[in-house]
Design a protein around this motif. Structure first.
Motif, PDB file in Angstrom:
ATOM      1  N   SER A  29       0.844  -1.194   0.000  1.00 12.32           N
ATOM      2  CA  SER A  29       0.000   0.000   0.000  1.00 12.32           C
ATOM      3  C   SER A  29       0.876   1.239   0.000  1.00 12.32           C
ATOM      4  CB  SER A  29      -0.930   0.004   1.207  1.00 12.32           C
ATOM      5  OG  SER A  29      -0.221   0.381   2.359  1.00 12.32           O
ATOM      6  N   VAL A  30       0.350   2.287  -0.638  1.00 12.29           N
ATOM      7  CA  VAL A  30       1.100   3.537  -0.698  1.00 12.29           C
ATOM      8  C   VAL A  30       1.320   4.080   0.708  1.00 12.29           C
ATOM      9  CG1 VAL A  30       0.998   5.926  -1.489  1.00 12.29           C
ATOM     10  CG2 VAL A  30       0.330   4.088  -3.014  1.00 12.29           C
ATOM     11  N   SER A  31       0.366   3.852   1.610  1.00 11.86           N
ATOM     12  CA  SER A  31       0.547   4.380   2.968  1.00 11.86           C
ATOM     13  C   SER A  31       1.676   3.670   3.704  1.00 11.86           C
ATOM     14  CB  SER A  31      -0.733   4.350   3.796  1.00 11.86           C
ATOM     15  OG  SER A  31      -1.497   3.232   3.528  1.00 11.86           O
ATOM     16  N   PHE A  33       4.440   2.741   2.282  1.00 12.82           N
ATOM     17  CA  PHE A  33       5.629   3.446   1.806  1.00 12.82           C
ATOM     18  C   PHE A  33       5.716   4.833   2.413  1.00 12.82           C
ATOM     19  CE2 PHE A  33       9.114   4.266  -0.904  1.00 12.82           C
ATOM     20  CZ  PHE A  33       9.019   5.585  -1.285  1.00 12.82           C
TER      21      PHE A  33
END
Lengths: 144, 189
Positions: A29-31, A33
């Motif tokens: 998930s981008v979160s 990262f």
């Protein structure tokens, strides 16, 4: 790292060298990262006394990432041939590298400078300043 | 955290490669900054804790998971919802202690360690120790004190990677004295 290595070269070496280098299927998930990156920025911040030192540390971290990414992307998308001409490198960055990093190509390719600095002016602009020698060589290659 | 996010959006995914490389850059930098593996392990745990403390809010906002009834439910949520959501993997939950206060997460793959090899001079480095801190920090924010550690690690020669989690105690909710109650979400998991 090459996709296929003859076993006579890898015998006795680690299994990692045998692994395929195709795009990993796992997605994070981008979160995840974002949280990791934020913590890394805070870590760097705790060890410096100025903004320029902070930027330098972050750039150092990025350099290793870039070097690894270059090898992988060149292998995957360009069949192992690295670009040597200035414009082609920039296109490579605009298309391949940006797509690998951000999922889409960079918006515009402007102007030509190999020190990279960030400017904020109507959006974020990354300026890359090339050395004199690179420009000269490029001019010389233009004949080929 | 004032970012507006509802449950159906904000589940943007990205390819794991950049994530793996970025984590690698972090561990490499820590190895340069600290003298020995133990220090690096501690630092990774600390950074993981900081991340976990923030991650839990993101998690609660994005998943429709409610209050967990017991530690078994907590284990399932961690393995099947949280790991899936953030790292795209689903570890299995095994090796429960008879008292039900300890279990293992078996990770068959781990995006943090793709293409990673530990050199010989870093044999006591717990490369993915950040994960332990994340789990510890996140659970602390929902009033659970836990001990988290890697009991097996493929990077150090084991067949699988195993995270052992032990429930220590339920923590008191820290509400400030007086009329005001903070709106910080502390939904016990």
């Amino acid at each position: 790292m090459y996709q296929k290595m003859e076993t006579r070269f890898t015998r006795g070496k680690s299994a990692i060298l045998e692994r395929s280098l195709t795009r990993p299927k796992t997605e994070v998930s981008v979160s995840a990262f974002a949280l990791l990156f934020s913590e890394m920025v805070q870590y760097c911040q705790s060890r410096v006394y100025s903004v320029s030192e902070l930027q330098a540390r972050l750039a150092d971290l990025g350099q290793g990432v870039g070097a690894s990414l270059l090898d992988v992307l060149v292998l995957r998308e360009k069949n192992g041939k690295r670009e040597t001409k200035v414009l082609n490198i920039l296109l490579f960055i605009k298309v391949s590298v940006w797509r690998a990093l951000f999922g889409k190509e960079a918006d515009k390719l402007d102007g030509f400078p190999a020190k990279v600095t960030v400017h904020w002016h109507k959006g974020t602009t990354l300026m890359i300043k090339f050395d004199e020698a690179v420009i000269a060589r490029d001019k010389a290659l233009e004949g080929r | 955290m004032s970012r507006q996010s509802n449950r159906t959006t904000d589940s943007k995914k990205m390819n794991a490669e950049l994530f793996t490389l970025t984590y690698g850059a972090l561990v490499t930098q820590l190895c340069k900054d600290y003298e020995n593996d133990e220090e690096v392990n501690k630092q990774l745990d600390k950074m993981g804790y900081n991340i976990g403390v923030r991650l839990i809010e993101d998690f609660l906002a994005r998943s429709s998971v409610g209050r967990c009834q017991d530690f078994r439910e907590t284990a399932d949520v961690i393995a099947k919802v949280a790991f899936k959501m953030y790292l795209g993997i689903t570890p299995s939950v095994t090796n429960w202690s008879p008292a039900g206060d300890e279990f293992s997460l078996i990770l068959e793959s781990n995006p943090l360690v793709d293409f990673v090899e530990l050199p010989d001079n870093h044999s006591s480095l717990v490369y993915s120790n950040l994960l332990c801190g994340v789990l510890r920090g996140a659970l602390e924010m929902v009033q659970m004190a836990v001990e988290v550690k890697f009991s097996q690690d493929t990077l150090r020669g084991d067949n699988v990677t195993e995270i052992r989690m032990k429930f220590i105690k339920r923590m008191e909710e820290n509400l400030p004295a007086g009329d005001e109650v903070h709106s910080r979400i502390c939904v016990p998991c």
